[in-house]
Write an enzyme that holds these catalytic residues in place. Structure first.
Site, PDB file in Angstrom:
ATOM      1  N   GLY A  11       0.824  -1.211   0.000  1.00  0.00           N
ATOM      2  CA  GLY A  11       0.000   0.000   0.000  1.00  0.00           C
ATOM      3  C   GLY A  11       0.854   1.254   0.000  1.00  0.00           C
ATOM      4  O   GLY A  11       0.473   2.294   0.521  1.00  0.00           O
ATOM      5  N   GLY A  14      -0.198   4.952  -0.946  1.00  0.00           N
ATOM      6  CA  GLY A  14      -1.251   5.614  -0.167  1.00  0.00           C
ATOM      7  C   GLY A  14      -0.734   6.760   0.682  1.00  0.00           C
ATOM      8  O   GLY A  14       0.425   7.164   0.562  1.00  0.00           O
ATOM      9  N   ASP A  37       1.884  -2.678  -4.560  1.00  0.00           N
ATOM     10  CA  ASP A  37       0.666  -1.860  -4.565  1.00  0.00           C
ATOM     11  C   ASP A  37      -0.068  -2.091  -5.888  1.00  0.00           C
ATOM     12  O   ASP A  37       0.555  -2.358  -6.913  1.00  0.00           O
ATOM     13  CB  ASP A  37       1.033  -0.370  -4.422  1.00  0.00           C
ATOM     14  CG  ASP A  37      -0.153   0.466  -3.917  1.00  0.00           C
ATOM     15  OD1 ASP A  37      -0.043   1.100  -2.866  1.00  0.00           O
ATOM     16  OD2 ASP A  37      -1.211   0.435  -4.594  1.00  0.00           O
ATOM     17  N   ILE A  57      -1.967  -7.818  -2.653  1.00  0.00           N
ATOM     18  CA  ILE A  57      -1.520  -8.582  -1.471  1.00  0.00           C
ATOM     19  C   ILE A  57      -2.260  -9.918  -1.399  1.00  0.00           C
ATOM     20  O   ILE A  57      -1.939 -10.768  -0.581  1.00  0.00           O
ATOM     21  CB  ILE A  57      -1.762  -7.777  -0.175  1.00  0.00           C
ATOM     22  CG1 ILE A  57      -3.238  -7.371  -0.037  1.00  0.00           C
ATOM     23  CG2 ILE A  57      -0.831  -6.584  -0.096  1.00  0.00           C
ATOM     24  CD1 ILE A  57      -3.562  -6.673   1.284  1.00  0.00           C
ATOM     25  N   TYR A 156     -14.573  -2.406   8.399  1.00  0.00           N
ATOM     26  CA  TYR A 156     -13.167  -1.975   8.480  1.00  0.00           C
ATOM     27  C   TYR A 156     -12.666  -2.074   9.929  1.00  0.00           C
ATOM     28  O   TYR A 156     -11.595  -2.611  10.195  1.00  0.00           O
ATOM     29  CB  TYR A 156     -13.075  -0.545   7.967  1.00  0.00           C
ATOM     30  CG  TYR A 156     -11.785   0.194   8.191  1.00  0.00           C
ATOM     31  CD1 TYR A 156     -11.680   1.184   9.173  1.00  0.00           C
ATOM     32  CD2 TYR A 156     -10.665  -0.061   7.395  1.00  0.00           C
ATOM     33  CE1 TYR A 156     -10.501   1.892   9.354  1.00  0.00           C
ATOM     34  CE2 TYR A 156      -9.485   0.650   7.575  1.00  0.00           C
ATOM     35  CZ  TYR A 156      -9.412   1.628   8.556  1.00  0.00           C
ATOM     36  OH  TYR A 156      -8.235   2.335   8.740  1.00  0.00           O
ATOM     37  N   LYS A 160      -9.808  -4.534  11.354  1.00  0.00           N
ATOM     38  CA  LYS A 160      -8.614  -4.022  12.035  1.00  0.00           C
ATOM     39  C   LYS A 160      -8.455  -4.688  13.400  1.00  0.00           C
ATOM     40  O   LYS A 160      -7.372  -5.122  13.786  1.00  0.00           O
ATOM     41  CB  LYS A 160      -8.707  -2.492  12.187  1.00  0.00           C
ATOM     42  CG  LYS A 160      -8.489  -1.727  10.893  1.00  0.00           C
ATOM     43  CD  LYS A 160      -7.077  -1.928  10.355  1.00  0.00           C
ATOM     44  CE  LYS A 160      -6.822  -1.149   9.076  1.00  0.00           C
ATOM     45  NZ  LYS A 160      -5.458  -1.377   8.549  1.00  0.00           N
TER      46      LYS A 160
HETATM   47  C1  AKB Z   1     -10.993   6.130   7.995  1.00  0.00           C
HETATM   48  O1  AKB Z   1     -11.609   7.176   8.144  1.00  0.00           O
HETATM   49  O2  AKB Z   1     -11.493   5.082   7.609  1.00  0.00           O
HETATM   50  C2  AKB Z   1      -9.520   6.111   8.364  1.00  0.00           C
HETATM   51  C3  AKB Z   1      -9.388   5.747   9.787  1.00  0.00           C
HETATM   52  C4  AKB Z   1      -9.894   6.638  10.843  1.00  0.00           C
HETATM   53  O3  AKB Z   1      -8.852   4.710  10.074  1.00  0.00           O
HETATM   54  N1  AKB Z   1      -8.932   7.401   8.084  1.00  0.00           N
END
Ligand code: AKB
Length: 342
Positions: A11, A14, A37, A57, A156, A160
């Site tokens: 990445g 980015g 990337d 990836i 997301y 994480k």
């Molecule tokens: C997002 O907004 O998704 C990212 C973060 C806060 O991890 N910038």
């Protein structure tokens, strides 16, 4: 082919990668950098790396090829789909953010077993790993510690949080039932980043993007309708401090680290406070509020601020920029210059 200790950055094209490559190349010019990337590196980054591999990836054959060519003992795994984009493609987000991360952990494990040294593995997590149940709880909670409110509401954030645990597993418990454990080959180190604001790159796909979007729009003379309420508040950080934190964590002796996942903070302005500073710098630009209730609900689930005392104690986290200096000395002057040159 390089059998020198090398660095792999995924990445790399980015937001974080752009600043990281420059700092890595300046700090250790003899250490080859290989990047992976889907997008091409900007020219200023491409000239600083040994090889810019174009690919995914998720392509394990590609990772095997990198393993065959380079003796990687440091990985910065930055590739990810951010929070807003992940909500539109949750299954793809899982593939990229989780399966992709597993591929890189396996890569690091294999590299560590091959050359016999631990592979330092940097993983950027996020305040999205938190999930506060209501605005009232968010306001009362104030600065949130790493292990509190780990109930993310986004794909997301769930990705994480799970990858934080995956990394700790590889670092401490990998194949723990094997006759001869190969655990400890991956030295997993993780920072839960707040919203990051860069002067060099415009973000895409993040829910915290209202802050950088506001500055970049105003500096390019474009009107901006902010998609969160004026009272919306989450922690932010200027990109140079984010990269500085990565270096401090990665350079810290392993024995000093009391945890694998660290909060870091710098400043936590409301959207109204950000708008006031940006409007003062660009008074002619029309700025308004057009709340996107769904994206607002995500921001409301993220903490108003974070407790980063562990990072300050264990590895000396010390952001150089506060809210006023980040905007007044770094973001606004640098972004103004960028658009003036265009
Ligand atoms: C997002 O907004 O998704 C990212 C973060 C806060 O991890 N910038």
């Amino acid at each position: 082919m390089s059998r020198k200790p090398s660095v792999l950055i995924t990445g790399a094209s980015g937001e974080i990668g752009h600043a990281l490559i420059a700092r890595l190349a300046a700090g250790d010019p003899d250490r080859p950098i290989v990047t992976l990337d889907l997008n091409p590196l900007p020219p200023e980054s491409a000239k600083l790396v040994r090889q810019a591999v174009h690919g995914s990836i998720l392509d394990t054959a590609l990772l095997d090829g990198i393993h065959a060519q380079y003796e990687v003992d440091r990985v910065y795994h930055l590739a990810a789909l951010l929070s807003t984009r992940s909500e539109f493609s949750p299954a793809l987000a899982h593939k990229v953010n989780v399966e992709g991360t597993l591929n890189l952990l396996e890569f690091a494990q294999k590299a560590g077993e091959s050359h016999g040294r631990p592979v330092a593995f940097f993983y950027p997590s996020s305040i999205a790993a938190f999930g506060l149940p209501s605005l009232e709880v968010k306001t009362k909670a104030g600065k949130v510690k790493e292990d509190d409110y780990n109930v993310p509401t986004t794909m997301y954030g769930a990705n994480k949080l799970y990858c934080e645990h995956l990394g700790r597993y590889y670092s401490r418990h990998y194949k723990q039932l094997a006759a001869e454990t190969q655990s400890g080959k991956v030295d997993f180190r993780c920072i839960r980043f707040p919203g990051l604001i860069s002067a060099e790159t415009v973000p895409s796909g993040g829910t915290s993007d209202y802050a950088p979007e506001m500055i970049h729009a105003a500096a390019s003379g474009e009107p901006y309708a902010c998609f969160v309420r004026p009272d919306a508040r989450i922690p932010f950080m200027a990109m140079p401090d984010a990269v500085d934190a990565i270096f401090r964590l990665m350079d810290a002796p392993r024995a000093k680290l009391s945890r694998t996942v660290y909060n870091i903070g710098a400043f936590a302005p409301s959207a109204a406070e950000i708008e006031a500073v940006v409007h003062a710098a660009f008074p002619k630009v029309a700025m308004s509020t057009q709340v996107d209730e769904k994206r607002q609900a995500i921001v409301d689930s993220w903490p108003a601020d974070v407790d980063d005392s562990a990072a300050r104690r264990d590895w000396g986290h010390a952001p150089a920029f506060g809210f006023a200096s980040a905007f007044g000395e770094y973001l606004i002057p640098s972004i103004e210059k960028r658009y003036a040159a265009e």
